[in-house]
Design a protein around this motif. Structure first.
Motif, short mmCIF file in Angstrom:
data_model
loop_
_atom_site.label_atom_id
_atom_site.label_comp_id
_atom_site.label_asym_id
_atom_site.label_seq_id
_atom_site.Cartn_x
_atom_site.Cartn_y
_atom_site.Cartn_z
N ARG A 3 0.90 -1.04 -0.05
CA ARG A 3 -0.01 0.02 -0.13
C ARG A 3 0.98 1.26 0.11
O ARG A 3 1.69 1.32 0.79
CB ARG A 3 -0.91 0.00 1.28
N ARG A 31 -1.76 -1.26 -4.12
CA ARG A 31 -3.09 -0.52 -3.57
C ARG A 31 -2.44 0.94 -3.41
O ARG A 31 -1.48 1.18 -2.72
CB ARG A 31 -3.64 -0.77 -2.43
N ALA A 33 -3.38 5.38 -2.47
CA ALA A 33 -4.42 6.31 -1.87
C ALA A 33 -3.75 7.67 -1.83
O ALA A 33 -2.15 7.49 -2.02
CB ALA A 33 -4.85 5.80 -0.68
N ALA A 43 -8.93 13.55 -7.90
CA ALA A 43 -9.95 13.12 -8.72
C ALA A 43 -9.95 13.56 -10.29
O ALA A 43 -9.79 12.65 -11.14
CB ALA A 43 -11.17 13.14 -8.13
N ASP A 49 -12.00 7.24 -10.01
CA ASP A 49 -11.72 6.17 -8.69
C ASP A 49 -10.83 6.48 -7.89
O ASP A 49 -10.74 5.31 -7.24
CB ASP A 49 -11.69 4.79 -9.50
N ALA A 50 -9.92 7.35 -7.83
CA ALA A 50 -8.78 7.60 -6.78
C ALA A 50 -9.37 7.48 -5.52
O ALA A 50 -10.30 8.32 -5.17
CB ALA A 50 -7.99 9.04 -7.57
N GLU A 51 -8.75 7.07 -4.58
CA GLU A 51 -9.07 6.98 -3.35
C GLU A 51 -8.31 8.18 -2.60
O GLU A 51 -7.02 8.28 -2.60
CB GLU A 51 -8.68 5.58 -2.57
N PHE A 53 -7.92 10.84 0.46
CA PHE A 53 -8.41 11.46 1.95
C PHE A 53 -7.90 12.80 2.17
O PHE A 53 -6.90 13.51 1.65
CB PHE A 53 -7.27 10.51 3.01
N PHE A 99 -5.76 4.16 6.10
CA PHE A 99 -5.20 3.34 5.00
C PHE A 99 -4.04 2.19 5.19
O PHE A 99 -3.82 1.28 4.66
CB PHE A 99 -4.81 4.37 3.86
#
Length: 391
Positions: A3, A31, A33, A43, A49-51, A53, A99
Motif C-alpha cells: 500500500r 493499492r 491512496a 480526482a 476512482d482515485a481513493e 483522503f 489506509f
C-alpha cells in the motif's frame, strides 16, 4: 500487494507527475491512496476512482508580484509551505491510520507526509517534482539557510516528529527525481533516482479542444504560464499575442489564459491565435508543437522536452529561474525577462528556437535521455523495492 500513500500539496504541477506512478503501481496489483487538501483536484487529475483522503490546507496569501530572490523564498516558506504542513498533518495522520500504508510517498513541498511518516516509524520516499532543490539554491545565503533550519526544527516539534532527523525534502531512503542529468546538469545524493518525467494519459478536456482549428501548414507555438500565475501574466501574455500575430505568415499560436487576463471572456480565436482558458497540453504536444513559450515551470518544461520541443522560458519566481537556467545550459531554449520583456526580444527568441536547428537537436537529445530513464514505470519499480526492503 503493498500500500502506497501519496501525500501531495493542492498544486497541479506536483500531482501530475505522480499520477502515472500511481497507475503503474495499481497495474502491478498494489493499492494506492492520496492525502491532499483538495480531493476533487486529485480526482480530476488521477481519475474519479482515485481513493483520496482529504485534509486541511493553507491559503497561499497574496504574494506581492515584485518579490524576488531571498524575499520571495521567505514568503513562500513563511506564508505557505510551513502553514500548509501544520494544516495537513492531522489529516495525513488520519489517512495513515485508515489506509495503513507500507510506504508514504511525500511531495517535496508536503512536509507533513515526511514528518508524519517519521513520527509513526514508516518508510517514506520523496517525490521531487522539480530538480531545483538539488542545486542548493541557498548557497551564498547563510542567513537564509540558518533561518530555514530554525523553521524546520520548529515544524518538527509542532508535528511531533523526532527532533533529529533528515531534511523533510529529501528522504534518506529514496528520492524520485522526475528529470535526468541531461537537463538538470547537476550531481545529486546517492539516494536520488533520476527517473525522467512521468508522462501519462490524463482525464483532461482534450475532447473539447478545437482540433480542426490547427493548420498543418504552419509552425505551432504553445504559450502557457501554468495555473498558478494568472495574477501576474497579463502584460506578458499580451506581448506574446502581439509577437506571434506578427509572425502569422508562418506561425499559429495556442495561448492558455486561465484567468481571462486578456479580456477574451474565456475564448478567442482567429486564423492565427487561439486563446482558451485551458489546453490539453500532453495531447497537443503529441499532435505536434514546434516551440513552447512558458514560465519555466518544471512540469511544462519536462513535458515539452519529452516531446523534443525547444522552449522560450520566462521565469517568474520560486524554482523557475533555476529550471530556466537548466534549459539554457542544456542548449534547449532561450531565456527572456518576464517582467520587462520587449516585443523585439521576445520575437528574436521565438525566431531562434523555431529557426536554429541547434535548439531542436538539444531538445531531441534530452528527449532521448528522458525516455530511456523509465519515467513512471521506473519510479514504481523503485517504490516497490523500497516496500519490499522495508517489509
Amino acid at each position: 500487494m503493498s500500500r502506497f500513500l501519496f501525500v501531495v500539496p493542492p498544486l497541479v504541477g506536483h500531482i501530475n507527475p505522480t499520477v502515472g506512478v500511481a497507475a503503474e503501481l495499481v497495474a502491478h496489483g498494489h493499492r494506492v491512496a492520496w492525502a491532499c487538501p483538495r480531493p476533487a483536484l486529485v480526482a480530476r487529475l488521477a481519475g474519479a476512482d482515485a481513493e483520496v483522503f482529504g485534509c486541511a490546507g493553507a491559503a497561499p496569501g497574496e504574494r506581492p508580484a515584485e518579490l524576488r530572490g531571498p524575499e520571495a523564498l521567505r514568503f513562500l516558506w513563511e506564508w505557505y509551505l510551513l502553514p500548509l504542513a501544520e494544516a495537513m498533518a492531522p489529516g495525513v495522520r488520519a489517512a495513515v491510520g485508515a489506509f495503513r500504508p507500507d510506504v508514504v510517498v511525500a511531495d517535496q513541498q508536503a512536509f507533513a507526509g515526511a514528518l508524519t511518516a517519521e513520527r509513526l516509524g514508516l518508510p517514506w520516499a520523496t517525490s521531487a517534482t522539480t530538480s531545483a532543490e538539488f542545486t542548493d539554491p541557498l548557497a551564498g545565503l547563510p542567513k537564509v539557510r540558518d533561518w530555514l533550519a530554525e523553521r524546520l526544527a520548529g515544524l518538527r516539534s509542532a508535528l511531533g516528529a523526532p527532533a533529529a532527523g533528515p531534511d523533510p525534502r529529501f528522504s534518506p531512503r529514496l528520492v524520485l527525481a522526475f528529470s535526468t542529468p541531461e537537463l538538470a546538469g547537476t550531481a545529486a545524493p546517492d539516494t536520488v533516482r533520476w527517473v525522467g518525467p512521468s508522462v501519462a494519459g490524463r482525464p483532461d478536456a482534450a475532447s473539447g479542444f478545437p482540433w480542426e482549428w490547427l493548420d498543418p501548414g504552419r509552425a505551432t507555438v504553445l504559450v502557457s504560464l501554468g495555473t498558478a500565475n494568472t495574477d501576474v501574466g497579463g502584460r506578458f501574455l499580451d506581448t506574446c499575442r502581439s509577437v506571434l500575430r506578427e509572425r502569422a505568415d508562418r506561425v499559429q499560436s495556442v495561448l492558455a489564459d486561465p484567468g481571462g487576463v486578456l479580456g477574451t471572456e474565456g475564448r478567442e480565436h482567429d486564423k492565427d491565435v487561439l486563446i482558451v482558458p485551458s489546453v490539453p497540453q500532453l495531447a497537443l504536444l503529441e499532435r505536434g508543437v514546434d516551440a513552447v513559450l512558458c514560465h519555466a515551470g518544471h512540469n511544462t518544461v519536462c513535458e515539452a522536452l519529452w516531446h523534443g520541443v525547444p522552449l522560450v522560458v520566462a521565469p517568474i519566481r520560486d524554482d523557475q529561474p533555476v529550471v530556466a537556467g537548466q534549459v539554457v545550459d542544456a542548449g534547449a531554449g532561450v531565456r527572456v525577462r518576464f517582467g520587462r520583456v520587449t516585443a523585439r526580444a521576445l520575437g528574436a527568441a521565438v525566431d531562434s528556437v523555431l529557426d536554429d536547428p541547434a535548439y531542436q537537436r538539444a531538445a531531441a537529445r534530452i528527449r532521448t535521455a528522458f525516455r530511456a530513464a523509465g519515467g513512471a514505470s521506473a519510479a514504481a519499480t523503485h517504490l516497490t523495492e523500497l516496500a519490499e526492503e522495508s517489509g
